[in-house]
Design an enzyme around this catalytic site. Sequence first.
Site: not given
Ligand code: F6R
Length: 618
Positions: A2, A27, A80, A106-107, A487, A491, A494, A510, A613
């Site tokens: 949010c 956000r 969100w 937000n929250g 990682e 990527k 998502e 395994h 984000k």
């Molecule tokens: C993936 C991504 C998320 C963040 C995670 C932690 O591309 O961006 O997995 O890494 O939500 O976010 P922060 O670093 O803001 O605590």
Amino acid sequence: MCGIVAYVGSQGAMDVVVEGLRRLEYRGYDSAGVAVQTPRPDGRWALATEKRAGKLVNLEKALAERPLPAGTVGIGHTRWATHGGPTDLNAHPHLDDHGRVAVVHNGIIENFAELREELAGRGHTLRSETDTEVVAHLLGEVFAGDLAEAMRVVCRRLEGAFTLVAVHADQPGVVVGARRNSPLVVGRGVGENFLASDVAAFIAFTREAVELGQDQVVELRADGVSVTDFEGRPAVVREYHVDWDASAAEKGGYDYFMLKEIAEQPKAVADTLLGRIGADGQLTLDELRLDDADLRAVEKVVIVACGTAYHAGAIAKYAIEHWTRVPCEVEVASEFRYRDPILDERTLVIAISQSGETMDTLMALRHAREQGAKVLAICNTNGSTIPRESDAVLYTHAGPEVAVASTKAFLTQLVACYLVALYLGQVRGTKWGDEILAVIEELRDAPKQVEQVLRTMEPVRELARSLADARAVLFLGRHVGYPVALEGALKLKELAYMHAEGFAAGELKHGPIALIEEGLPVVVVAPSPRGRSVLHDKVVSNIQEIRARGARTIVIAEEGDEAVAPYADHLIRIPATPVLLQPLVATVPLQVFACELATAKGHEVDQPRNLAKSVTVE
Ligand code: F6R
């Protein structure tokens, strides 16, 4: 999670607020809405609102077709969804029964069900399914001419995490905000002031910001800002200057923020290294407010983080243990406090977070501090909650990261982790000065090496496009290549919404090897043959094993590694680096791969579905 914007000044509030929402849309993008204070012909004031489900563009279209009356005080929200689906009705702002107060939030308000029942019992009609709407009704009930006072009274009744911003029709020229465990910053202008979840919302107007603390209420007028705690006592706040400008948060000619942020990585890495080495060649991390005696006494390091930041932590473990010989655990922050971890004053907890607002990480660090551990934050966002609540902080200098998928923040988190590991090695005497300098020199080469990788990405993009119809992709690695594989898989999940899994290459036999079938693309991160050659040999064997079972092998290997070449259907070359630093270059092709594959599938790269984000709920 949010985005909130508010404006009080002399400009058209809607223009400023909608522009701010555009910058905060990362956000959350389930719905967007605004409210503005407007004068009525009878001399009283009213609130006009508009809100729409879906992306901000839906709200913008509605406002273009039916503009709101002009006004210079307004609030806005991009959502969100948590409580209640992403509908017009659940979109913020929410109003009380009389439409005199508008609130954005937000929250999560944890006691909302009980408050809702209480309000319904007093005859209120709650129209939405949100937790937020109770706040609008409560504010409407207790308001007696002073919205800030009403906010303080209401906040004392709320449980959970919240940023609330409200306007009241009977107090023109005033916006009130409150925060607990959720971000809110003030932007100070001349004859105008701003509130937002993130400075990006007002950076085009002012770079002077005020950090709000926990449990504080702020009253914003065009000519002033006053802050109190929830009891009404004046609060001490920290003012700071934002050292990046609006252009840093623009796409700068790229189609997506993610592409721009991938391209910015050489600079982000270089900036994060800047100023860390003193004239005497010693590492000086001046934002690190823990004294050396504390660091010498550390018996265990525990890293907590989420998602991509967790992967940075998983890589850091190898460097910390190798360079300092201190045992290091890494754990996803959301699991940490629930297993009753063993912590004391000799434990150093490192919390890694780009946003500095991730609730899971924040709760983990609070738990650690309660148990007496020292907490060091590695963070990209100045003034955010995680560094504020930590004993020490090392800021990464990636600049604003807007795309939901983290890229440049990850590389800078790695750099920060290496620096912390070297620093620990320095103060504990497990590394000689010249050894540290040698690693620093290697780190200084990283920006050039990342640049080199970026220059050679066309075949990777082509490969990604050719795999747009693949059902799944697997990623394998050993040692630091294992978190890199995780990682790469994250990527792809998502961004491309594909089944993607990362495995430790040795674990394959395994169980997961059963997944291999004819034509399945498998990305393998090959370790340097110059390091522990046994590791390299093992990976070469793993590649042969999967290829024999029909996998289409995509191998990331350093220049000059000819041993892997015969078994790679596609070979992606990266510059030779020391073993521990390889993730700085090996991750980049995986970012490009996921971004291109998602684009080929027609997905929104910067705003993947269901994500946001900054995850400020647990
Ligand atoms: C993936 C991504 C998320 C963040 C995670 C932690 O591309 O961006 O997995 O890494 O939500 O976010 P922060 O670093 O803001 O605590």
